[in-house]
Design a protein around this motif. Structure first.
Motif, PDB file in Angstrom:
ATOM      1  N   PHE A 425     -18.764   4.336  17.060  1.00  0.00           N
ATOM      2  CA  PHE A 425     -17.546   3.523  17.047  1.00  0.00           C
ATOM      3  C   PHE A 425     -17.659   2.318  16.107  1.00  0.00           C
ATOM      4  N   ASP A 426     -18.759   2.254  15.377  1.00  0.00           N
ATOM      5  CA  ASP A 426     -18.984   1.164  14.424  1.00  0.00           C
ATOM      6  C   ASP A 426     -18.326   1.529  13.093  1.00  0.00           C
ATOM      7  N   VAL A 427     -16.999   1.441  13.058  1.00  0.00           N
ATOM      8  CA  VAL A 427     -16.222   1.881  11.895  1.00  0.00           C
ATOM      9  C   VAL A 427     -15.918   0.680  11.003  1.00  0.00           C
ATOM     10  N   PRO A 428     -16.255   0.740   9.717  1.00  0.00           N
ATOM     11  CA  PRO A 428     -15.943  -0.390   8.830  1.00  0.00           C
ATOM     12  C   PRO A 428     -14.439  -0.581   8.684  1.00  0.00           C
ATOM     13  N   VAL A 429     -14.018  -1.828   8.501  1.00  0.00           N
ATOM     14  CA  VAL A 429     -12.589  -2.133   8.394  1.00  0.00           C
ATOM     15  C   VAL A 429     -12.074  -1.879   6.974  1.00  0.00           C
ATOM     16  N   ARG A 430     -12.762  -2.357   5.969  1.00  0.00           N
ATOM     17  CA  ARG A 430     -12.403  -2.137   4.559  1.00  0.00           C
ATOM     18  C   ARG A 430     -10.955  -2.525   4.264  1.00  0.00           C
ATOM     19  N   ARG A 431     -10.583  -3.687   4.684  1.00  0.00           N
ATOM     20  CA  ARG A 431      -9.198  -4.142   4.592  1.00  0.00           C
ATOM     21  C   ARG A 431      -8.709  -4.273   3.156  1.00  0.00           C
TER      22      ARG A 431
END
Length: 529
Positions: A425-431
């Protein structure tokens, strides 16, 4: 003189009467432009292309002058032989050249086969063909360099105008864009067939647009895409757009028009599967308002994408009656990001009031669930997904999500991560990244992944997996006020059929009367649905 007088009386201007040869080799540019000029000078009319192949460079469209391509007529984008010939030079555009708020293709119009600037009341029609053989596909290194010093970039490009109609003709290999319509009020596109190497139809900062009965095949880029760039020097919404009764696909270029529908070989230039979808974005300074999409087939393509990343607002969107087959990434991708390619201090965008219903999905790539992703400061809101059959691919494991191996992850969009993920569940945001479902790498959900969203409803959705999958079916991360009604999910024996992280007020109800409220801080699994 008698011929010219007769044409003025009838309003019909045959390009051959102005010197066009139509042998596919002779440059007919001057003759075609002369016919259009004569029609314009006479107050309007129709420029007629009889059967033949008319090789040409840039043709300027003029108000109240229609073009009609007869059956058997081909308007061929010529390939410049040397520096002495070629397409019109791209006009200056400070917003693209200096500030780089949009790319080259959206910034220039005159370097096209057919172009117009602030024109009105024109129609391009007929059952003939526009062949963009000599057009360049744009500033995109995987697709090769410019073919000459004076290249053409698009098949049709119009900037500014009103009351424009495209009807009945076909476009083959249309360059960077088959059609680029910018800042047009009242645009009708009906019964076109477009089989091309990049975008099929681009609608940018337009208002009152009707796209109906089209077939667009574009394996390397989007089929129909709405944009709201900064090309006019301000943020303007694209609004009041309908797309209906159409088919989009990503088969090998040329195989739609010849009827063979062959799968493309390899991947698209961005290293993902065939594109050929309908998308809102990526250019999204002005946002999108009052958009309807109905009765559309997505075949051998990516799914529906609603994206805002440059500060625009997406609101009041209805998509219904969608059938998707062989979906190469997320069937539905709703994304609010912060690339912010525009003036400084522009606030981030928003997505609200979206309804997507009556959707079937089959043979979907198991790496990509439905994705709804917002920003912590601007979550996606007021979205309903209703009445759907989602047959997802599955076939992955939680270990796949942890390891993110290169054979499963696109190196083009999913940037190399600094360290292994601590959990699935450690998903990068990469906004700030370019928006694409593969930007997150493999996700921990096989069905729906939702993060930074509130006031979302999933109603009467049936999901199936083609292959066993150990990931959770639904994952909710940092969301609230979610309603789940009458869901049919695979894996009801799994302890983590649904995973909830840092979320509350997830209300679940079934047709049998079962009700449950889900909330959690750290990741917690729920089952039995």
């Amino acid at each position: 003189m008698a011929m010219a007088q007769a044409q003025e009386i009838t309003g019909y201007f045959n390009v051959r009467d102005f010197g066009a040869v139509g042998d596919g080799a002779t440059r007919d540019t001057d003759a075609i432009n002369a016919a259009i000029f004569a029609a314009s000078e006479s107050g309007g009319g129709t420029v007629y292309f009889p059967p033949g192949t008319y090789a040409s460079f840039s043709i300027e469209l003029k108000s109240q002058v229609d073009l009609h391509l007869s059956n058997g007529a081909t308007l061929l984008a010529a390939t410049p032989a040397d520096e002495s010939e070629g397409y019109a030079k791209p006009e200056p555009n400070i917003w693209g050249e200096k500030y780089q708020y949009q790319d080259f293709g959206h910034s220039h119009f005159r370097n096209s086969l057919l172009w117009g600037d602030n024109i009105h009341d024109i129609t391009i029609s007929g059952s003939g063909l526009i062949d963009g053989k000599g057009l360049w596909k744009g500033l995109y290194p995987p697709l090769g360099p410019a073919p000459s010093v004076n290249p053409g970039n698009k098949a049709i490009a119009i900037k500014g105008g009103r009351n424009i109609t495209f009807r009945d003709f076909s476009i083959y290999r249309g360059g960077h864009f088959g059609i680029l319509a910018t800042a047009i009020n009242n645009l009708t596109i009906d019964n076109l067939r477009i089989d091309t190497n990049r975008d099929g139809i681009d609608i940018d900062v337009c208002k009152n647009v009707r796209i109906t009965n089209v077939v667009v095949n574009s394996p390397n880029d989007d089929a129909i895409v709405l944009k709201s760039s900064y090309v006019m020097g301000e943020a303007i919404a694209t609004e009041n757009v309908t797309i209906s009764n159409s088919i989009v696909s990503g088969y090998a270029m040329g195989t739609m028009l010849d009827g063979t529908y062959q799968p493309m070989t390899g991947s698209a230039p961005d290293e993902d599967g065939p594109t050929g979808r309908i998308k809102l974005g990526t250019e999204s300074n002005g946002g999108f308002k009052r958009i309807t999409i109905n009765n559309v087939i997505f075949d051998h393509s990516r799914g529906l994408a609603l994206e805002t990343v440059d500060g625009g607002i997406i609101e009041d969107v209805v998509a219904t009656g969608l059938v998707m087959n062989q979906v190469s990434n997320s069937p539905i991708f709703i994304y609010n990001g912060a690339r912010m390619r525009g003036p400084e201090n522009t606030p981030v965008g928003a997505i609200r009031r979206v309804l997507i219903s009556d959707v079937t999905v089959s043979h979907s790539d198991g790496r990509f669930p439905v994705i709804i992703q917002g920003l912590p400061e601007s979550p996606v809101a007021q979205v309903t997904l209703k009445n759907m059959y989602l047959n997802m691919g599955g076939g992955l494991s939680q270990q796949d999500v942890l390891t993110q191996t290169s054979d499963l992850v696109s190196a083009f969009f999913a940037l190399e991560e600094d360290a292994p993920r601590k959990s699935v569940f450690d998903v990068p945001v990469r906004r700030e990244a370019y928006p694409e479902p593969s930007m997150f790498g493999l996700l921990p959900a096989s069905g729906v992944y939702m993060r930074y969203a509130h006031d979302i409803t999933l109603d009467n959705i049936s999901m199936r997996l083609a292959e066993p999958d150990t990931r959770s079916v639904l994952v909710f991360d940092s969301v609230g006020d979610i309603e789940l009604r009458d869901l049919s999910l695979p894996g009801n024996e799994k302890a983590d059929q649904i995973t909830v992280i840092s979320s509350d007020n997830i209300e679940l109800s079934t047709s049998t009367g079962k009700q449950q409220s889900l909330s959690a801080g750290e990741a917690e699994g729920f089952s039995g649905f």
